[in-house]
Design an enzyme around this catalytic site. Structure first.
Site, PDB file in Angstrom:
ATOM      1  N   ASP A   1       9.362 -21.164 -13.124  1.00 31.01           N
ATOM      2  CA  ASP A   1       8.508 -21.196 -11.939  1.00 31.01           C
ATOM      3  C   ASP A   1       7.497 -22.329 -12.082  1.00 31.01           C
ATOM      4  OD1 ASP A   1       7.337 -20.541  -9.532  1.00 31.01           O
ATOM      5  OD2 ASP A   1       6.109 -18.941 -10.387  1.00 31.01           O
TER       6      ASP A   1
ATOM      7  N   CYS B   1       7.111 -47.544 -27.154  1.00 36.34           N
ATOM      8  CA  CYS B   1       7.591 -47.886 -28.496  1.00 36.34           C
ATOM      9  C   CYS B   1       9.023 -47.445 -28.768  1.00 36.34           C
ATOM     10  CB  CYS B   1       6.658 -47.313 -29.563  1.00 36.34           C
ATOM     11  SG  CYS B   1       6.706 -45.520 -29.733  1.00 36.34           S
TER      12      CYS B   1
ATOM     13  N   CYS C   1      11.019 -30.617 -23.288  1.00 42.06           N
ATOM     14  CA  CYS C   1      10.920 -29.905 -24.559  1.00 42.06           C
ATOM     15  C   CYS C   1      10.627 -30.961 -25.628  1.00 42.06           C
ATOM     16  CB  CYS C   1      12.241 -29.189 -24.809  1.00 42.06           C
ATOM     17  SG  CYS C   1      12.246 -28.155 -26.262  1.00 42.06           S
TER      18      CYS C   1
ATOM     19  N   CYS D   1       2.600 -44.587 -31.278  1.00 42.27           N
ATOM     20  CA  CYS D   1       1.921 -45.760 -30.713  1.00 42.27           C
ATOM     21  C   CYS D   1       0.654 -45.448 -29.935  1.00 42.27           C
ATOM     22  CB  CYS D   1       2.884 -46.543 -29.825  1.00 42.27           C
ATOM     23  SG  CYS D   1       3.285 -45.732 -28.256  1.00 42.27           S
TER      24      CYS D   1
ATOM     25  N   CYS E   1       9.559 -42.464 -25.776  1.00 45.03           N
ATOM     26  CA  CYS E   1       8.339 -43.147 -25.334  1.00 45.03           C
ATOM     27  C   CYS E   1       8.741 -44.532 -24.817  1.00 45.03           C
ATOM     28  CB  CYS E   1       7.370 -43.278 -26.510  1.00 45.03           C
ATOM     29  SG  CYS E   1       5.909 -44.283 -26.146  1.00 45.03           S
TER      30      CYS E   1
ATOM     31  N   CYS F   1       1.705 -40.357 -27.595  1.00 42.94           N
ATOM     32  CA  CYS F   1       2.764 -40.613 -28.562  1.00 42.94           C
ATOM     33  C   CYS F   1       2.124 -40.789 -29.936  1.00 42.94           C
ATOM     34  CB  CYS F   1       3.536 -41.869 -28.171  1.00 42.94           C
ATOM     35  SG  CYS F   1       4.788 -42.366 -29.380  1.00 42.94           S
TER      36      CYS F   1
ATOM     37  N   CYS G   1      10.220 -21.443 -25.925  1.00 46.18           N
ATOM     38  CA  CYS G   1      11.406 -22.108 -26.478  1.00 46.18           C
ATOM     39  C   CYS G   1      11.195 -22.597 -27.907  1.00 46.18           C
ATOM     40  CB  CYS G   1      11.812 -23.276 -25.579  1.00 46.18           C
ATOM     41  SG  CYS G   1      10.594 -24.597 -25.476  1.00 46.18           S
TER      42      CYS G   1
ATOM     43  N   ARG H   1      12.053 -28.887 -17.783  1.00 45.85           N
ATOM     44  CA  ARG H   1      11.370 -28.514 -19.031  1.00 45.85           C
ATOM     45  C   ARG H   1      11.510 -29.669 -20.002  1.00 45.85           C
ATOM     46  NH1 ARG H   1      13.346 -25.958 -23.908  1.00 45.85           N
ATOM     47  NH2 ARG H   1      15.293 -25.549 -22.803  1.00 45.85           N
TER      48      ARG H   1
ATOM     49  N   HIS I   1      11.608 -41.309 -30.296  1.00 44.58           N
ATOM     50  CA  HIS I   1      12.176 -40.061 -29.809  1.00 44.58           C
ATOM     51  C   HIS I   1      11.072 -39.013 -29.665  1.00 44.58           C
ATOM     52  CE1 HIS I   1      15.020 -36.719 -29.452  1.00 44.58           C
ATOM     53  NE2 HIS I   1      14.321 -36.092 -30.377  1.00 44.58           N
TER      54      HIS I   1
ATOM     55  N   HIS J   1      13.784 -33.624 -25.566  1.00 40.41           N
ATOM     56  CA  HIS J   1      14.787 -33.612 -24.502  1.00 40.41           C
ATOM     57  C   HIS J   1      14.194 -32.987 -23.252  1.00 40.41           C
ATOM     58  CE1 HIS J   1      17.338 -34.125 -28.052  1.00 40.41           C
ATOM     59  NE2 HIS J   1      18.192 -34.705 -27.222  1.00 40.41           N
TER      60      HIS J   1
END
Length: 146
Positions: A123, A109, A131, A60, A106, A57, A75, A129, A112, A115
């Site tokens: 596979d 802390c 992302c 933190c 996280c 992160c 993506c 996923r 964000h 998602h």
């Protein structure tokens, strides 16, 4: 209906004031990590990185993902099929933008990260996923622990 993966809100271990977060983070980092913003697709430093190591992160320093679980989902953001450990992240319902998604934060802390999406047919061992915004992470190069 809530997915069984969603967790009840929990208090992060690291609590800083808004002023302390602003002093610690750049404006762009603050926008994503603290205001749940998103970096532009295909613009992040880790989107195509294949360097072995552990992703932490950026806010933190908590270890979150390993390079061994990273895959190219095409993506526009780094994609992982699993976090380092389930207790490292918090998954919350996100009904913004007129759709239901699962936000990833996280656990240490509360910042964000991005998602998680399921059932897209990748596979991978989990068909998940994660992302994640590159700006939410730092990469510690080296052998990713098993």
């Amino acid at each position: 209906m809530k997915s069984p993966r969603h967790q009840p809100p929990q208090e992060p271990a690291l609590k800083l004031s808004d002023q302390e977060w602003r002093a610690r983070l750049t404006a762009a980092e603050y926008h994503v990590l603290r205001d749940a913003g998103t970096e532009r697709p295909f613009s992040g430093e880790y989107e195509t990185t294949t360097t072995p190591g552990v992703y932490r992160c950026r806010a933190c320093g908590a270890e979150l993902f390993r390079s061994t679980e990273k895959f190219d989902a095409h993506c526009g953001w780094p994609a992982f099929w699993s976090p380092l450990a389930k207790d490292r992240i918090i998954e919350l319902v996100d009904d913004s933008l007129g759709m239901r998604r699962t936000e990833v934060r996280c656990a240490n802390c509360g910042s964000h990260l991005g998602h998680v999406f399921e059932g897209e047919g990748f596979d991978t061992p989990t068909d998940l996923r994660y992302c994640i915004n590159s700006i939410s992470l730092t990469l510690e190069p080296g052998d990713a622990p098993a």
